[in-house]
Design an enzyme around this catalytic site. Structure first.
Site, short mmCIF file in Angstrom:
data_model
loop_
_atom_site.label_atom_id
_atom_site.label_comp_id
_atom_site.label_asym_id
_atom_site.label_seq_id
_atom_site.Cartn_x
_atom_site.Cartn_y
_atom_site.Cartn_z
N SER A 95 0.86 -1.36 0.08
CA SER A 95 -0.05 0.03 0.01
C SER A 95 0.57 1.36 -0.03
O SER A 95 0.34 2.36 -0.19
CB SER A 95 -0.94 -0.05 1.46
OG SER A 95 -0.50 0.48 2.38
N LYS B 146 0.58 4.38 6.96
CA LYS B 146 -0.01 5.31 6.00
C LYS B 146 0.47 6.76 6.31
O LYS B 146 0.93 7.31 7.24
CB LYS B 146 -1.60 5.13 6.10
CG LYS B 146 -2.23 3.62 5.86
CD LYS B 146 -2.09 3.30 4.55
CE LYS B 146 -2.73 1.83 4.38
NZ LYS B 146 -1.95 0.57 4.60
#
Length: 141
Positions: free
Chosen positions: A59, A96
């Site tokens: 990701s 993230k």
């Protein structure tokens, strides 16, 4: 992402070369060794608050964090908008980009295949620490 790995405080001396390394045309090699360095001094802002994490997944590929990389995470840094954060959502670690504007807080992947993470009612978000370095192996030996 699994549990944090405490860093060793043992010194690992490496030789620091004073000559720059060019990524374009090669430069003649010379004996530019200057001194030994301790990587902890270069990689850690706060040694007692720094931990290692192994990355699993893709990701964050868009900013060069790949599956199998090792992150240095500092718990003493106050997380701010746009920091790369190690977060805990529903007791699971994730890495993230932190989006924090006004009352809007979300976690953004750096891979378009993953949608932003916005908290639903009842979900808990904790920022465990801020990623300061990514250790990426270039050669498997």
């Amino acid at each position: 992402m699994n549990t944090p790995i405490p860093l060793s405080t043992a010194s690992l001396p490496l030789v620091l070369f004073h000559a720059p390394v060019y990524a374009g045309f090669p430069s003649p090699a010379a004996d530019y060794a200057q001194r030994h360095i301790n990587l902890n001094e270069h990689l850690l802002t706060n040694e007692s608050a720094s931990f290692l994490f192994h990355v699993r997944g893709d990701s964050m590929n868009g900013i060069g964090i790949y599956d199998g990389d090792t992150l240095i995470v500092d718990r003493s840094i106050t997380p701010k908008h746009n920091h790369i954060a190690l977060a805990i959502i529903d007791e699971e670690f994730t890495v993230k980009r932190l989006y924090k504007r006004g009352q809007v807080i979300k976690l953004l992947a750096e891979n378009p295949a993953y949608p932003p993470i916005e908290l639903r009612d009842g979900q808990e978000l904790r920022i465990w620490g801020v990623v300061t370095f990514n250790l990426h192996r270039l050669l498997n030996v």
